[in-house]
Motif scaffolding. Structure first.
Motif, short mmCIF file in Angstrom:
data_model
loop_
_atom_site.label_atom_id
_atom_site.label_comp_id
_atom_site.label_asym_id
_atom_site.label_seq_id
_atom_site.Cartn_x
_atom_site.Cartn_y
_atom_site.Cartn_z
N MET A 189 64.47 47.62 35.61
CA MET A 189 64.66 47.04 36.92
C MET A 189 66.12 46.62 37.04
SD MET A 189 62.49 43.95 38.70
CE MET A 189 60.97 44.71 38.21
N LYS A 190 66.76 46.93 38.13
CA LYS A 190 68.16 46.60 38.33
C LYS A 190 68.34 45.12 38.65
CE LYS A 190 69.32 51.16 40.08
NZ LYS A 190 69.83 51.91 41.23
N SER A 191 69.52 44.60 38.38
CA SER A 191 69.77 43.17 38.59
C SER A 191 69.76 42.78 40.06
CB SER A 191 71.10 42.77 37.96
OG SER A 191 72.17 43.48 38.58
N ASP A 192 69.94 43.72 40.98
CA ASP A 192 69.88 43.36 42.40
C ASP A 192 68.49 43.60 42.99
OD1 ASP A 192 70.14 46.12 42.18
OD2 ASP A 192 71.42 46.33 43.93
N SER A 193 67.51 43.91 42.12
CA SER A 193 66.13 44.07 42.58
C SER A 193 65.57 42.74 43.05
CB SER A 193 65.25 44.61 41.45
OG SER A 193 65.68 45.90 41.05
N TYR A 194 64.50 42.82 43.80
CA TYR A 194 63.85 41.63 44.33
C TYR A 194 62.36 41.74 44.03
CZ TYR A 194 63.54 37.61 47.43
OH TYR A 194 63.36 36.34 47.93
N VAL A 195 61.72 40.62 43.72
CA VAL A 195 60.31 40.62 43.34
C VAL A 195 59.56 39.57 44.15
CG1 VAL A 195 58.68 40.22 41.46
CG2 VAL A 195 60.84 41.39 41.00
N ASP A 196 58.43 39.98 44.72
CA ASP A 196 57.49 39.04 45.31
C ASP A 196 56.42 38.78 44.28
OD1 ASP A 196 58.35 38.54 48.03
OD2 ASP A 196 57.90 40.63 48.45
N GLY A 197 56.17 37.51 43.97
CA GLY A 197 55.16 37.13 43.00
C GLY A 197 54.00 36.44 43.67
N PHE A 198 52.79 36.66 43.14
CA PHE A 198 51.58 36.10 43.72
C PHE A 198 50.68 35.55 42.62
CE2 PHE A 198 53.11 39.69 46.15
CZ PHE A 198 53.13 39.21 47.46
N LEU A 199 50.06 34.41 42.89
CA LEU A 199 49.10 33.80 41.98
C LEU A 199 47.92 33.37 42.85
CD1 LEU A 199 48.66 32.84 39.02
CD2 LEU A 199 49.57 30.63 39.74
N LEU A 200 46.71 33.77 42.45
CA LEU A 200 45.55 33.46 43.26
C LEU A 200 44.30 33.40 42.41
CD1 LEU A 200 44.33 36.67 44.96
CD2 LEU A 200 46.56 36.63 43.90
N ALA A 201 43.23 32.89 42.99
CA ALA A 201 41.93 32.84 42.34
C ALA A 201 40.99 33.76 43.12
CB ALA A 201 41.38 31.42 42.33
N VAL A 202 40.34 34.67 42.40
CA VAL A 202 39.42 35.63 43.01
C VAL A 202 38.03 35.39 42.43
CG1 VAL A 202 38.86 38.08 43.28
CG2 VAL A 202 41.25 37.33 43.29
N PRO A 203 37.01 35.29 43.29
CA PRO A 203 35.65 35.19 42.73
C PRO A 203 35.42 36.35 41.75
CG PRO A 203 35.60 34.75 45.09
CD PRO A 203 36.99 35.25 44.76
N THR A 204 34.98 36.02 40.56
CA THR A 204 34.79 37.02 39.53
C THR A 204 33.85 38.14 39.99
OG1 THR A 204 35.21 35.31 37.87
CG2 THR A 204 34.15 37.34 37.10
N ALA A 205 32.87 37.79 40.79
CA ALA A 205 31.93 38.79 41.32
C ALA A 205 32.62 39.77 42.26
CB ALA A 205 30.78 38.09 42.04
N ASN A 206 33.80 39.44 42.76
CA ASN A 206 34.54 40.30 43.69
C ASN A 206 35.60 41.16 43.01
OD1 ASN A 206 33.04 39.10 45.68
ND2 ASN A 206 34.70 37.92 46.56
N LYS A 207 35.53 41.30 41.70
CA LYS A 207 36.57 42.03 40.97
C LYS A 207 36.75 43.45 41.50
CE LYS A 207 38.09 43.34 36.33
NZ LYS A 207 37.79 43.27 34.89
N GLU A 208 35.68 44.19 41.68
CA GLU A 208 35.81 45.57 42.14
C GLU A 208 36.31 45.63 43.58
OE1 GLU A 208 35.99 48.25 40.26
OE2 GLU A 208 35.70 46.82 38.64
N ALA A 209 35.86 44.73 44.43
CA ALA A 209 36.36 44.67 45.81
C ALA A 209 37.85 44.37 45.81
CB ALA A 209 35.59 43.63 46.62
N TYR A 210 38.27 43.47 44.91
CA TYR A 210 39.69 43.15 44.80
C TYR A 210 40.48 44.35 44.28
CZ TYR A 210 44.02 40.75 44.02
OH TYR A 210 45.34 40.39 44.09
N ARG A 211 39.93 45.08 43.31
CA ARG A 211 40.60 46.26 42.79
C ARG A 211 40.81 47.29 43.91
NH1 ARG A 211 40.38 48.18 37.47
NH2 ARG A 211 38.44 47.04 37.16
N ARG A 212 39.79 47.50 44.74
CA ARG A 212 39.92 48.44 45.86
C ARG A 212 41.00 47.98 46.83
NH1 ARG A 212 34.34 48.44 45.18
NH2 ARG A 212 34.04 46.96 46.89
N LEU A 213 40.99 46.69 47.17
CA LEU A 213 42.01 46.13 48.08
C LEU A 213 43.40 46.32 47.49
CD1 LEU A 213 42.70 43.96 50.50
CD2 LEU A 213 42.91 42.45 48.52
N ALA A 214 43.56 46.02 46.21
CA ALA A 214 44.86 46.14 45.55
C ALA A 214 45.33 47.58 45.50
CB ALA A 214 44.79 45.55 44.14
N THR A 215 44.41 48.50 45.28
CA THR A 215 44.77 49.92 45.24
C THR A 215 45.27 50.39 46.60
OG1 THR A 215 43.16 50.31 43.47
CG2 THR A 215 43.87 52.24 44.74
#
Length: 117
Positions: A1-27
């Motif tokens: 990654m170049k030094s002038d790159s920019y990164v958006d970071g995210f931290l969240l809590a997802v219901p464990t039962a929604n893991k596959e739904a979250y995977r689809r959303l993320a994809t």
């Protein structure tokens, strides 16, 4: 990654039962972010995220017993590319709207790359 790159970071809590739904959303989101200029999109499902006494990731997102902490980031070539790309992403009619998590507890921010090895 170049030094002038920019990164958006995210931290969240997802219901464990929604893991596959979250995977689809993320994809779907990954494809759109890349179409709008992102160079990298990474989603990480918590595996070893300890509870803290004073601070911790679970405390930061007010994780409930039936939720998993998720850490993710989107890398961009520059802040200007991020600003344009994020706007295009949000304006895109394909942008996911129904989230399988409580968006009020999502923590996010934009960061300039300091070290990339």
């Amino acid at each position: 990654m170049k030094s002038d790159s920019y990164v958006d970071g995210f931290l969240l809590a997802v219901p464990t039962a929604n893991k596959e739904a979250y995977r689809r959303l993320a994809t779907e989101a990954a494809q759109l972010f890349k179409e709008h200029g992102a160079t990298e999109f990474v989603e990480c499902w918590g595996d070893d995220v300890p509870e803290g006494k004073l601070t911790s990731m679970p405390m930061a997102v007010q994780r409930k017993d039936d939720e998993t902490v998720v850490f993710s980031w989107v890398a961009w070539p520059s802040r200007a590319a991020r600003n344009a790309g994020m706007k295009a992403f949000m304006d895109d009619p394909r942008c996911p709207k129904d989230m399988p998590f409580d968006g009020k507890r999502l923590i996010y921010g934009g960061f300039r790359v300091l070290v990339s090895a």
